[in-house]
Motif scaffolding. Structure first.
Motif, PDB file in Angstrom:
ATOM      1  N   CYS C  58      12.171 -16.151 -10.481  1.00 29.81           N
ATOM      2  CA  CYS C  58      12.714 -15.013 -11.231  1.00 29.81           C
ATOM      3  C   CYS C  58      11.795 -14.629 -12.385  1.00 29.81           C
ATOM      4  CB  CYS C  58      14.074 -15.358 -11.811  1.00 29.81           C
ATOM      5  SG  CYS C  58      15.193 -16.134 -10.649  1.00 29.81           S
ATOM      6  N   ALA C  59      11.237 -15.686 -13.039  1.00 30.85           N
ATOM      7  CA  ALA C  59      10.427 -15.418 -14.227  1.00 30.85           C
ATOM      8  C   ALA C  59       9.253 -14.502 -13.892  1.00 30.85           C
ATOM      9  CB  ALA C  59       9.925 -16.734 -14.821  1.00 30.85           C
ATOM     10  N   GLN C  60       8.770 -14.572 -12.656  1.00 29.45           N
ATOM     11  CA  GLN C  60       7.579 -13.797 -12.325  1.00 29.45           C
ATOM     12  C   GLN C  60       7.791 -12.295 -12.541  1.00 29.45           C
ATOM     13  OE1 GLN C  60       4.681 -14.812 -11.964  1.00 29.45           O
ATOM     14  NE2 GLN C  60       3.727 -12.892 -11.371  1.00 29.45           N
ATOM     15  N   CYS C  61       8.818 -11.735 -11.930  1.00 23.83           N
ATOM     16  CA  CYS C  61       9.017 -10.284 -12.029  1.00 23.83           C
ATOM     17  C   CYS C  61       9.767  -9.879 -13.301  1.00 23.83           C
ATOM     18  CB  CYS C  61       9.779  -9.762 -10.812  1.00 23.83           C
ATOM     19  SG  CYS C  61       8.768  -9.833  -9.321  1.00 23.83           S
ATOM     20  N   HIS C  62      10.286 -10.867 -13.997  1.00 23.22           N
ATOM     21  CA  HIS C  62      11.036 -10.539 -15.206  1.00 23.22           C
ATOM     22  C   HIS C  62      10.294 -10.938 -16.479  1.00 23.22           C
ATOM     23  CE1 HIS C  62      14.674  -8.969 -13.310  1.00 23.22           C
ATOM     24  NE2 HIS C  62      14.506  -9.892 -12.382  1.00 23.22           N
ATOM     25  N   THR C  63       8.991 -11.164 -16.370  1.00 24.39           N
ATOM     26  CA  THR C  63       8.205 -11.513 -17.549  1.00 24.39           C
ATOM     27  C   THR C  63       6.912 -10.694 -17.560  1.00 24.39           C
ATOM     28  OG1 THR C  63       9.033 -13.779 -17.371  1.00 24.39           O
ATOM     29  CG2 THR C  63       7.166 -13.422 -18.851  1.00 24.39           C
ATOM     30  N   ALA C  64       6.655 -10.015 -18.640  1.00 17.74           N
ATOM     31  CA  ALA C  64       5.407  -9.248 -18.763  1.00 17.74           C
ATOM     32  C   ALA C  64       4.261 -10.202 -19.065  1.00 17.74           C
ATOM     33  CB  ALA C  64       5.539  -8.226 -19.890  1.00 17.74           C
ATOM     34  N   ILE C  88      16.278 -10.101 -18.495  1.00 18.26           N
ATOM     35  CA  ILE C  88      17.455 -10.859 -18.049  1.00 18.26           C
ATOM     36  C   ILE C  88      17.756 -12.033 -18.976  1.00 18.26           C
ATOM     37  CG2 ILE C  88      17.455 -10.136 -15.642  1.00 18.26           C
ATOM     38  CD1 ILE C  88      15.983 -12.789 -14.986  1.00 18.26           C
ATOM     39  N   THR C  89      17.290 -11.916 -20.214  1.00 18.18           N
ATOM     40  CA  THR C  89      17.729 -12.889 -21.217  1.00 18.18           C
ATOM     41  C   THR C  89      19.113 -12.440 -21.715  1.00 18.18           C
ATOM     42  OG1 THR C  89      16.916 -11.752 -23.199  1.00 18.18           O
ATOM     43  CG2 THR C  89      15.326 -13.095 -22.000  1.00 18.18           C
ATOM     44  N   PRO C  90      19.864 -13.342 -22.354  1.00 14.74           N
ATOM     45  CA  PRO C  90      21.216 -12.954 -22.779  1.00 14.74           C
ATOM     46  C   PRO C  90      21.255 -12.096 -24.046  1.00 14.74           C
ATOM     47  CG  PRO C  90      20.838 -15.289 -23.201  1.00 14.74           C
ATOM     48  CD  PRO C  90      19.617 -14.779 -22.520  1.00 14.74           C
ATOM     49  N   ASP C  91      20.214 -11.306 -24.283  1.00 11.51           N
ATOM     50  CA  ASP C  91      20.275 -10.394 -25.426  1.00 11.51           C
ATOM     51  C   ASP C  91      21.327  -9.332 -25.111  1.00 11.51           C
ATOM     52  OD1 ASP C  91      19.173  -9.204 -27.935  1.00 11.51           O
ATOM     53  OD2 ASP C  91      18.773  -7.553 -26.544  1.00 11.51           O
ATOM     54  N   PRO C  92      22.297  -9.100 -26.019  1.00 11.70           N
ATOM     55  CA  PRO C  92      23.398  -8.187 -25.669  1.00 11.70           C
ATOM     56  C   PRO C  92      22.944  -6.729 -25.526  1.00 11.70           C
ATOM     57  CG  PRO C  92      23.730  -9.173 -27.864  1.00 11.70           C
ATOM     58  CD  PRO C  92      22.483  -9.752 -27.313  1.00 11.70           C
ATOM     59  N   LEU C 143      20.678 -18.505 -16.835  1.00 10.22           N
ATOM     60  CA  LEU C 143      20.124 -17.338 -17.538  1.00 10.22           C
ATOM     61  C   LEU C 143      20.829 -17.094 -18.868  1.00 10.22           C
ATOM     62  CD1 LEU C 143      19.525 -14.917 -14.542  1.00 10.22           C
ATOM     63  CD2 LEU C 143      17.795 -16.098 -15.912  1.00 10.22           C
ATOM     64  N   MET C 144      22.128 -17.330 -18.902  1.00 12.51           N
ATOM     65  CA  MET C 144      22.875 -17.063 -20.136  1.00 12.51           C
ATOM     66  C   MET C 144      22.568 -18.098 -21.224  1.00 12.51           C
ATOM     67  SD  MET C 144      24.218 -14.246 -19.518  1.00 12.51           S
ATOM     68  CE  MET C 144      25.571 -13.672 -20.530  1.00 12.51           C
ATOM     69  N   THR C 145      21.861 -19.152 -20.860  1.00 13.31           N
ATOM     70  CA  THR C 145      21.508 -20.158 -21.874  1.00 13.31           C
ATOM     71  C   THR C 145      20.023 -20.094 -22.222  1.00 13.31           C
ATOM     72  OG1 THR C 145      21.333 -21.771 -20.081  1.00 13.31           O
ATOM     73  CG2 THR C 145      23.384 -21.765 -21.331  1.00 13.31           C
ATOM     74  N   ARG C 146      19.358 -19.021 -21.800  1.00 10.82           N
ATOM     75  CA  ARG C 146      17.960 -18.841 -22.236  1.00 10.82           C
ATOM     76  C   ARG C 146      17.948 -18.283 -23.659  1.00 10.82           C
ATOM     77  NH1 ARG C 146      16.176 -22.438 -20.139  1.00 10.82           N
ATOM     78  NH2 ARG C 146      18.388 -22.853 -19.871  1.00 10.82           N
ATOM     79  N   GLU C 147      16.757 -18.312 -24.232  1.00 12.39           N
ATOM     80  CA  GLU C 147      16.615 -17.747 -25.577  1.00 12.39           C
ATOM     81  C   GLU C 147      16.731 -16.221 -25.470  1.00 12.39           C
ATOM     82  OE1 GLU C 147      12.991 -16.981 -28.636  1.00 12.39           O
ATOM     83  OE2 GLU C 147      12.813 -18.726 -27.330  1.00 12.39           O
ATOM     84  N   PRO C 148      17.695 -15.612 -26.200  1.00 19.67           N
ATOM     85  CA  PRO C 148      17.809 -14.153 -26.100  1.00 19.67           C
ATOM     86  C   PRO C 148      16.594 -13.467 -26.726  1.00 19.67           C
ATOM     87  CG  PRO C 148      19.482 -15.070 -27.592  1.00 19.67           C
ATOM     88  CD  PRO C 148      18.625 -16.203 -27.152  1.00 19.67           C
TER      89      PRO C 148
END
Ligand code: FES
Ligand code: FES
Lengths: 167, 747, 430
Positions: C58-64, C88-92, C143-148
């Motif tokens: 997941c990190a591949q396509c969701h990380t610049a 897809i970090t838990p930033d609201p 994912l919800m416990t990653r750093e937002p």
């Protein structure tokens, strides 16, 4: 016979056309700056400019170089009349053993001809192919920044960007 | 012809082309040579006592030309420049007016190895005293000639001048051979450091201009007339033997002059370098090897090391206050690991050999030309007098790498092709697989901290293979192992304290009442090992400084305060305080994911003091750690060339960060598998710090303290501590790779 | 040609889309939630999610590049345009912090975001729909416990009318086969586990199955070879042309270490897949290898390589540039994969991977990602590239000659910007 244009001069080279440029520079043309480090294209010690781009000469057979402009650190200036990159490396004392340094100067020269005021990120990116084992990295960074400054002052240009030697 | 062509004469003439400064600028014992050291009279430097003739150090020609001789070698550390400064200071000349000749068995004093950060202490002090003595003689000669008191004369620019304007050049003064046979004396009067004009200056390195303009600077750049190129076909693994080989295929190749085989030693010689490489590849295919599983299981290495036969030495057992132990309210223990690491010179080892009229000459970038001469003479069964070894600079070595072995290669092959200079250049895989590695190590620390936050006891055990297997005899030369009549390495001996080898810096400098330190020396490690910059100090300081932070945390004390609480030596306190202040230790506000860490060590417990504070960024998701910034303070005694000290220390920090974060030799049961830079990655520019700052504390008049290796251990400790600060987990196994950090952080 | 194909496809899509709208286009918004605390999730579930996220890389396509993990911004280049991976970090505000577990499961299974917008199939929900409810819950917990991280992904760069998301409803109607994976009772548990992972979270077919004009997988040609970001994704079925047939062990080695000595070294878009898999346990890797190997079909002998005409100029280039590492006796003779006669890439139906590797160089596929082979972008002209590529094909493979090598060279050079300072000069050749 293959004709190689090195630092603006043509050389007739009588060597196996598969010979990587590095060995021709060192053994036939008796030039010292490009160094053998790995022979695998992994360390950058052997770098030279080909048509303005940095290439690893240890895996560049001379057969592909006819008609192309090769430049080496010898073409950037001399002890008495150093080019801006050379001057910057001397002024920053950017060497320990110095073995890797010519390769770095080639990467720097190519970068600065393309991007006259590079950001630090751009410098790091450009120097990634080169390895230094002595840990001279921080001074090399400073030297490249300083060289960028020199190259922007009108009198400092050692070479024109189309690859011709000024001498 | 482009580029300077290096003539043979140019090299034999020494000087200009043999550029240098000491790899690890060693301790230069300034005004106060160690008294009575091994029969050395008080006031007499040891090296000068061993070679007391002034002319073996300094020669002044009739035309005034000055040549200074050192038995030490330039290894990229800048010793050439620093030694020139020392001589120029006392001789009152421009450093550029002096020709410096470095290690050459035919010309210079025998100063054994250039290693252990001792060049300034040994050679520097000898040259300082010899120069002062020569200056005094020049002054006396001029006084006699002018008929004025010597005190009234002034030495400057290579001449002695009288107040009335009369002046005599140094050359004229000694043209009659006045220096011949004159011996050094104890108690020579030296200049007052307050009057120094050359020592203490950032003199630009004399070797750099040639290096940045394509000048001939290295043994790799030597081109002797009629020279041929050799390559060695090494066995694929330790202990492999040739089952069969057909050398004819290689011999038929263009340019091939011949092959050379002696037992399991196989080489090919060609007119041109590329021909030699091609022939080597073909020859490598023409050999069938018998290989054996001689290597340990990498997966269980650290457990297995502890079961290998070892020689136990208690190097410190001090109980100054046994009662205090009972006051411990925190008891901690930890086990630390370090894998094998390579020197990894960017330029693989190289040497040139020439066998002519029964005499062998070898140009080498090894660290000891005199020991190399003995080893080669033994290997070739020649009289030592017939072997001549000349130091010629190579790529930085950081200790005992393949340089001596390449010298042995050159000598072996050259003897088979008399009359032709034979240049042997190692390939990358030769260097990665065959150089002696820095040893894998295991250590265990235990300690107690009392309610006042003081360490009450500390115990440390360290397991290590030898850290020095340098040439002494032919058995130390790897090529000699492969001959039909092989030489076996002498059983290695541990380096005694206080310097130590695997136990270097195992004894803490901190004031702790009860200390017990045990060195478990493993003489037979199945992997070839020898001196890598810092030797055991890299690991031992990493372990101690990590453990100090663990104890500080138990005592709920700031790590810097905790160190200061246990440091009595004021110079140690000074570097710690300065590094912390310049870093902004107590005020630093770090971004999320960043941590700070501190490390301190006095190299060998008697050389330079060095403290390092770092900031490290850790990405929890991937475990990637990057050194963001480092601030160091270093006290090397009297600073001869402060910029040289900074350069070495910056380099030490950056190199140590690469060792600490990424480096480890890999192997299977038979072969070393980290054969190139892809399998053994080192720091590249995308991961360098944003800044590295080094502050030099000058101590005028104090002995020179070896600098070159001082930063390795403190940097490793500081990085580990910063990772613990940033990620909340501590790693005990080097290297601190992203995978290990990730595993420790968890999800 | 590509443009006309795509335009044709769009037309079709529009027609189908129009029909599909009424039924499907509109999806409800699910209520936002307050981002949950870490303590809301049992640690085992988070750990399980971590493993699945690695399998799905997941990190591949969701990380610049150079960005924070999962914070989005990665440009995924598709034939239709560039789609940016979302945060897809838990930033609201900019991430998925306000997504409930239900909203997350719906996005995985149906390709709809919390607010009810259809998602582009660049996000492979056509695979993720096979993921079990349990595993979705685990992924959510992870994912919800990653750093937002507050980070807005750039807007997608798509031609008209593709920005119009309701069209995707039509696409789904045609191509999305919803529903969780079902075990095949005739197969072993390992096979089923491998199939579940490969068809679902690991989404192998996203690259290795060819796609039709509308960018949907041609399910009847499963694993017949596809493409990804300018690279050819080789066939994983009987269409494989690998000189040494792949089997379970070699697939396992490749997925585990990124190298199978007799086949290939992971490069291009496969390299990050391997890096992510490094934290996945052996048994899952083994299971996928079992499943894929089973689909590779019968071993067919590779045709013998043809003779290279004497005096071939590219042979000289090979001798000076390639032979050091690729001929026996070289420094990497014990590493892999240097024997080009066994290289899967040289036997593939198109030359892209060979050109990509030579032009851009190759990194080691492990976490340290160090340069293994240098790029020759600045060394060879386009003509020399084409000649060398053709030479490698003839000398090391018995497969028919590649066509349009020069076209591929020029395209790859312009797509990857592999020309640097003197691009024009090198790109044009002599
Ligand atoms: S010598 Fe060419 S890259 Fe290392
Ligand atoms: S200065 Fe020695 S390798 Fe860079």
């Amino acid at each position: 016979m293959i004709t190689l244009s090195v630092n603006g001069r043509d050389h007739q080279v009588d060597a196996d056309p598969a010979t990587p440029l590095l060995y021709v520079l060192r053994d036939d043309l008796e030039m010292n700056a490009a160094k053998f480090g790995c022979g695998l294209g992994q360390c950058g010690s052997c770098m030279v400019l080909v048509d303005g781009a940095p290439v690893v000469s240890c895996v560049t057979p001379i057969v592909v170089l006819e008609g192309r402009a090769i430049r080496t650190v010898e073409g950037l200036g001399t002890v008495d009349d150093p080019g801006p990159v050379q001057r910057a490396f001397m002024e920053e004392q950017a060497a320990q053993c110095g073995y890797c340094i010519p390769g770095f100067m080639i990467s720097a020269q190519a970068l600065l001809e393309r991007t006259p005021s590079p950001s630090d990120a751009e410098i790091r990116d450009a120097l990634k192919p080169n390895l230094c084992r002595c840990g001279t990295h921080m001074r090399i960074m400073k030297a490249v920044r300083r060289a960028a400054g020199f190259m922007q002052t009108a009198d400092a240009g050692a070479t024109t960007s189309n690859g011709e030697d000024r001498r | 012809m482009n580029g300077p062509v290096l003539s043979r004469r140019g090299f034999l003439g020494g000087g200009a082309l043999v550029v240098g400064f000491t790899l690890f600028p060693g301790r230069l014992l300034a005004q106060a040579p160690q008294e009575g050291d091994g029969g050395t009279p008080p006031g007499m430097p040891k090296a000068l006592n061993s070679n007391p003739l002034l002319e073996s150090w300094i020669r002044i020609d009739a035309d005034g030309g000055i040549t200074v001789f050192t038995g030490k070698a330039e290894l990229g550390q800048g010793i050439r420049t620093a030694l020139l400064q020392v001589a120029a200071e006392e001789l009152a000349v421009d450093p550029m007016a002096i020709t410096l000749v470095t290690a050459d068995t035919g010309r210079t004093p025998n100063e054994s190895y250039t290693a252990g950060s001792q060049s300034m202490q040994e050679s520097g002090t000898a040259i300082l005293h010899a120069s002062a003595r020569v200056a005094a003689i020049l002054r006396d000669l001029a006084a006699k000639s002018f008929g004025v008191p010597a005190d009234n004369l002034k030495l400057a620019q290579g001449a002695v001048a009288a107040p009335d304007g009369r002046s005599l050049g140094y050359g004229e003064l000694v043209a009659g051979g006045e220096l011949e046979g004159v011996r050094a004396q104890a108690g020579t009067v030296l200049k007052d450091p307050a009057s120094y004009s050359v020592i203490g200056r950032d003199l630009p390195r004399v070797d750099i201009p040639a290096k940045v303009t394509g000048g001939a600077a290295y043994v790799q750049d030597m081109r002797l007339s009629n020279m041929v190129h050799a390559r060695v076909v090494r066995p694929p693994s330790y202990g492999a033997g040739i089952r069969e080989v057909d050398t004819a295929v290689a011999e038929r190749m263009p340019g091939v002059v011949g092959t050379f085989r002696d037992g399991n030693y196989l080489a090919v010689v060609a007119e041109r370098e590329w021909q030699a490489i091609n022939a080597m590849r073909v020859l490598a295919q023409a050999v069938k090897w018998d290989e054996h599983e001689t290597l340990p299981d990498q997966g269980t290495l650290f457990r297995d090391i502890q079961t290998l036969q070892s020689d136990e030495r208690v190097i410190q057992d001090r109980r100054d206050d046994p009662a205090a132990v009972g006051g411990a309210v925190h008891r901690l223990d930890a086990e630390f690991h370090r894998g094998f690491q390579i020197h990894g010179s960017i330029g693989p080892s190289c040497a040139i050999g020439l066998f002519r009229d029964g005499a062998m000459t070898v140009w080498s970038h090894g660290q000891g030309m005199f020991p190399l001469r003995s080893a080669i003479a033994e290997m070739l069964r020649m009289d030592e007098a017939q072997v001549h070894c000349i130091h010629t600079e190579g790529s930085g070595c950081y200790g005992h790498n393949g340089a001596d072995d390449a010298g042995a290669d050159a000598a072996l092959i050259a003897r088979a092709f008399p009359g032709r200079p034979v240049r042997v250049q190692w390939m990358r895989e030769d260097e990665h697989c065959w150089e002696p590695f820095g040893s894998a190590m295991v250590s265990k620390a235990r300690g107690g901290v009392d309610a006042q936050g003081r360490i009450v006891d500390y115990q440390y055990e360290v397991w290590s293979a030898p850290h020095s297997t340098r040439p002494g005899g032919a058995g130390a030369l790897m090529p000699a192992w492969h001959l039909a009549e092989p030489f076996k390495p002498d059983p290695p001996k541990p380096i005694p304290q206080p310097a130590g080898g695997g136990d270097r810096n195992a004894i803490p400098l901190y004031a702790i009442p009860n200390v017990r330190i045990v060195h478990r020396y493993i003489p037979d490690m199945p992997v070839r090992t020898s001196a890598l910059r810092g030797l055991g100090a890299f690991m031992n300081v990493f372990a101690l400084e990590s453990f100090m932070d663990e104890m500080a945390a138990a005592a709920d004390t700031d790590p810097v305060d905790f160190r200061l609480r246990h440091l009595e030596d004021p110079r140690a306190r000074d570097v710690v305080t300065m590094a912390a202040e310049k870093f902004g230790w107590s005020s630093a506000r770090l971004p999320a994911g960043h941590g700070k860490g501190f490390g301190f060590g006095r190299y060998k417990n008697y050389a330079a003091y060095c403290a390092v504070a770092v900031e490290v960024a850790v990405e929890r998701e991937t475990g990637a750690a990057r050194l963001v910034r480092a601030v160091a303070a270093i006290d090397s005694g009297q600073a001869v060339n402060p910029d040289g000290i900074r350069n070495q220390t910056e380099g030490g920090i950056v190199q140590s960060s690469s060792w600490t974060l990424m480096e480890q030799v890999t192997f299977d049961r038979t072969r070393i598998t980290s054969r190139d830079w892809s399998a053994y990655p080192i720091l590249r520019f995308d991961h360098i710090p944003d800044s590295v700052e080094v502050h030099v504390i000058d101590r005028p008049g104090k002995p020179y303290l070896g600098t070159g290796e001082a930063a390795q251990g403190p940097t490793a400790g500081a990085i580990a501590n910063a990772i613990a600060d940033a990620a909340g987990v501590r790693l005990h196994e080097l290297p601190l790779t992203r995978r290990r950090i990730k595993a420790a952080v968890g999800v | 040609m590509r443009t006309t194909r795509i335009l044709g496809g769009l037309l079709l899509l529009a027609v189908v889309g129009a029909g599909g709208f009424a039924a499907l286009a509109w999806r409800s918004e699910l209520d936002p939630i307050k981002p949950p605390e870490r303590s809301a999730f049992p640690p085992e579930r988070i750990a399980q999610g971590a493993k699945l996220a690695s399998l799905g890389y997941c990190a591949q396509c969701h990380t610049a590049a150079g960005g924070k993990p999962f914070a989005g911004g990665y440009p995924l280049k598709t034939p239709f345009g560039t789609i940016y991976g979302t945060n897809i970090t838990p930033d609201p505000e900019t991430g998925i912090g306000t997504w409930s577990e239900e909203a997350f499961a719906r996005s995985m299974g149906e390709g709809v975001d919390r607010e009810g917008h259809h998602l582009y199939p660049g996000f492979p929900y056509d695979h993720f729909t096979r993921i079990s409810a349990d595993d979705n819950r685990a992924l959510y917990a992870y994912l919800m416990t990653r750093e937002p991280v507050r980070a807005e992904a750039p807007a997608n760069e798509l031609p008209w009318p593709l920005q119009f998301r309701p069209l995707l409803a039509g696409w789904k109607l045609l191509f999305l086969d919803q529903g969780a994976f079902k075990d095949d009772p005739a197969r072993s548990a390992e096979w089923n586990r491998g199939a579940y992972l490969a068809e679902g979270v690991a989404h192998c077919g996203a690259c290795h199955t060819p796609r039709n004009l509308l960018g949907a997988r041609e399910t009847d040609r499963k694993f017949a070879g596809g493409e990804s970001e300018g690279w050819h994704a080789p066939a994983l079925n009987e269409a494989s042309t690998a000189p040494v047939p792949w089997d379970q062990d070699s697939l396992y080695a490749y997925l585990r270490k990124g190298v199978s000595e007799d086949h290939a070294l992971a490069a291009g878009p496969m390299a990050p897949v391997i890096r992510n898999l490094s934290s996945v346990p052996d048994e899952d890797i083994r299971a996928m290898a079992t499943y894929i190997a089973d689909g590779m079909g019968e071993r067919r002998p590779a045709p013998p390589a043809g003779a290279v005409p004497a005096g071939n100029g590219a042979a000289t280039v090979y001798a000076g540039a390639c032979a050091t590492c690729h001929e026996p006796g070289g420094p990497l003779q014990f590493a892999a994969p240097v024997d080009l006669a066994k290289a899967t890439s040289i036997a593939q139906p198109d030359p892209r991977n060979v050109i990509q590797a030579i032009m851009g160089g190759v990194m080691t596929p492990d976490a340290a990602a160090a340069p293994l082979m240098p790029g020759f972008a600045h060394i060879l002209t386009d003509k020399q590239f084409a000649e060398l590529t053709a030479y490698l094909r003839t000398r090391f493979s018995g497969q028919p000659a590649w066509t349009d090598i020069e076209g591929h060279v020029a395209r790859i050079r312009s797509e990857t910007g592999s020309a640097g300072g003197s691009s024009t000069r090198i790109a044009k050749g002599e």
